[in-house]
Design a protein around this motif. Structure first.
Motif, PDB file in Angstrom:
ATOM      1  N   ARG A   1      45.918  46.511  41.868  1.00 18.45           N
ATOM      2  CA  ARG A   1      46.020  47.643  40.943  1.00 18.45           C
ATOM      3  C   ARG A   1      45.347  47.328  39.607  1.00 18.45           C
ATOM      4  O   ARG A   1      44.614  48.143  39.050  1.00 18.45           O
ATOM      5  CB  ARG A   1      47.486  48.017  40.714  1.00 18.45           C
ATOM      6  CG  ARG A   1      47.656  49.247  39.814  1.00 18.45           C
ATOM      7  CD  ARG A   1      49.109  49.464  39.398  1.00 18.45           C
ATOM      8  NE  ARG A   1      49.702  48.340  38.712  1.00 18.45           N
ATOM      9  CZ  ARG A   1      49.457  47.998  37.437  1.00 18.45           C
ATOM     10  NH1 ARG A   1      48.603  48.694  36.717  1.00 18.45           N
ATOM     11  NH2 ARG A   1      50.059  46.968  36.880  1.00 18.45           N
ATOM     12  N   LEU A   2      45.579  46.127  39.087  1.00 17.00           N
ATOM     13  CA  LEU A   2      44.964  45.728  37.821  1.00 17.00           C
ATOM     14  C   LEU A   2      43.441  45.730  37.921  1.00 17.00           C
ATOM     15  O   LEU A   2      42.745  46.222  37.035  1.00 17.00           O
ATOM     16  CB  LEU A   2      45.452  44.339  37.405  1.00 17.00           C
ATOM     17  CG  LEU A   2      46.842  44.255  36.811  1.00 17.00           C
ATOM     18  CD1 LEU A   2      47.277  42.793  36.669  1.00 17.00           C
ATOM     19  CD2 LEU A   2      46.901  44.962  35.477  1.00 17.00           C
TER      20      LEU A   2
ATOM     21  N   GLU B   1      50.025  44.329  42.746  1.00 22.99           N
ATOM     22  CA  GLU B   1      49.800  44.449  41.309  1.00 22.99           C
ATOM     23  C   GLU B   1      48.427  43.894  40.930  1.00 22.99           C
ATOM     24  O   GLU B   1      47.727  44.459  40.088  1.00 22.99           O
ATOM     25  CB  GLU B   1      50.894  43.713  40.533  1.00 22.99           C
ATOM     26  CG  GLU B   1      50.796  43.925  39.039  1.00 22.99           C
ATOM     27  CD  GLU B   1      51.925  43.273  38.266  1.00 22.99           C
ATOM     28  OE1 GLU B   1      51.926  43.422  37.042  1.00 22.99           O
ATOM     29  OE2 GLU B   1      52.789  42.619  38.876  1.00 22.99           O
TER      30      GLU B   1
ATOM     31  N   GLY C   1      41.325  48.131  29.512  1.00 17.93           N
ATOM     32  CA  GLY C   1      42.705  48.279  29.930  1.00 17.93           C
ATOM     33  C   GLY C   1      43.506  47.018  29.729  1.00 17.93           C
ATOM     34  O   GLY C   1      42.988  45.965  29.369  1.00 17.93           O
TER      35      GLY C   1
ATOM     36  N   LEU D   1      41.533  47.380  40.060  1.00 19.82           N
ATOM     37  CA  LEU D   1      41.052  48.750  40.237  1.00 19.82           C
ATOM     38  C   LEU D   1      41.105  49.561  38.949  1.00 19.82           C
ATOM     39  O   LEU D   1      40.237  50.388  38.693  1.00 19.82           O
ATOM     40  CB  LEU D   1      41.872  49.461  41.321  1.00 19.82           C
ATOM     41  CG  LEU D   1      41.566  49.057  42.747  1.00 19.82           C
ATOM     42  CD1 LEU D   1      42.653  49.553  43.685  1.00 19.82           C
ATOM     43  CD2 LEU D   1      40.202  49.578  43.166  1.00 19.82           C
ATOM     44  N   SER D   2      42.112  49.327  38.125  1.00 18.96           N
ATOM     45  CA  SER D   2      42.243  50.100  36.892  1.00 18.96           C
ATOM     46  C   SER D   2      41.396  49.547  35.755  1.00 18.96           C
ATOM     47  O   SER D   2      41.069  50.257  34.818  1.00 18.96           O
ATOM     48  CB  SER D   2      43.711  50.171  36.461  1.00 18.96           C
ATOM     49  OG  SER D   2      44.176  48.891  36.078  1.00 18.96           O
ATOM     50  N   ARG D   3      41.019  48.287  35.829  1.00 19.49           N
ATOM     51  CA  ARG D   3      40.323  47.629  34.726  1.00 19.49           C
ATOM     52  C   ARG D   3      38.798  47.670  34.847  1.00 19.49           C
ATOM     53  O   ARG D   3      38.087  47.791  33.867  1.00 19.49           O
ATOM     54  CB  ARG D   3      40.798  46.183  34.628  1.00 19.49           C
ATOM     55  CG  ARG D   3      40.373  45.500  33.367  1.00 19.49           C
ATOM     56  CD  ARG D   3      41.140  44.196  33.161  1.00 19.49           C
ATOM     57  NE  ARG D   3      40.619  43.577  31.978  1.00 19.49           N
ATOM     58  CZ  ARG D   3      39.550  42.775  31.960  1.00 19.49           C
ATOM     59  NH1 ARG D   3      38.955  42.474  33.079  1.00 19.49           N
ATOM     60  NH2 ARG D   3      39.096  42.282  30.841  1.00 19.49           N
TER      61      ARG D   3
ATOM     62  N   SER E   1      34.966  48.950  36.053  1.00 21.67           N
ATOM     63  CA  SER E   1      34.126  50.085  36.427  1.00 21.67           C
ATOM     64  C   SER E   1      32.669  49.682  36.225  1.00 21.67           C
ATOM     65  O   SER E   1      32.374  48.696  35.555  1.00 21.67           O
ATOM     66  CB  SER E   1      34.466  51.327  35.607  1.00 21.67           C
ATOM     67  OG  SER E   1      34.238  51.088  34.230  1.00 21.67           O
TER      68      SER E   1
END
Length: 143
Positions: free
Chosen positions: A89-90, A86, A74, A92-94, A96
């Motif tokens: 969020r970064l 932010e 991402g 959590l989205s980036r 795994s």
């Protein structure tokens, strides 16, 4: 600048003086939930060689397993996040977990931290995947 900050100027194996300093710091930790049995790192677009080398050297010295269960994908960099929201969020989205997560306490390495959200998310992901207690170790804290 400190030796750790200087080491972040490029993506090369960890310098011996930085490694020795980190070993000295770790030697003073009490390991309240048990000594780490394995080591991993948060993927870095800027210092992957440095972190993987550090993880390998610490694993060998401490007779720990090494694992790299994280996948990072991402857009966005933590350093560019304008707010804590932010930054969270970064992270959590980036991040795994896509690889095997060994059981037991883990030493989690990261190159730089600002808000702590990347470490928080990485730790939560490891715990959700079956890891034991997570001990984070960061080379440099920025503000």
């Amino acid at each position: 600048p400190s030796a750790a900050v200087a080491a972040l100027g490029s993506d090369a194996p960890v310098p011996d003086d930085v490694f020795d300093g980190l070993v000295a710091v770790l030697g003073k930790w009490g390991w309240p939930a048990g000594r780490p049995s394995w080591v991993t790192w948060v993927p870095s677009r800027a210092h992957e060689v440095l972190l993987s080398d550090l993880a390998s050297r610490l694993a060998a010295l401490g007779r720990m397993e090494i694992a790299s269960p994280f996948t990072a994908s991402g857009e966005g960099f933590q350093r560019d996040a304008g707010t804590s929201v932010e930054s969270a969020r970064l992270a959590l989205s980036r991040l795994s977990v896509s690889g095997a997560v060994p059981p037991g306490p883990v030493l989690l390495l990261d190159d730089v931290t600002r808000s702590g959200f990347t470490l928080t998310v990485a730790s939560a992901l490891l715990r959700e995947a079956g890891a034991g207690p997570v001990y984070p170790l960061v080379l440099h804290k920025t503000f």
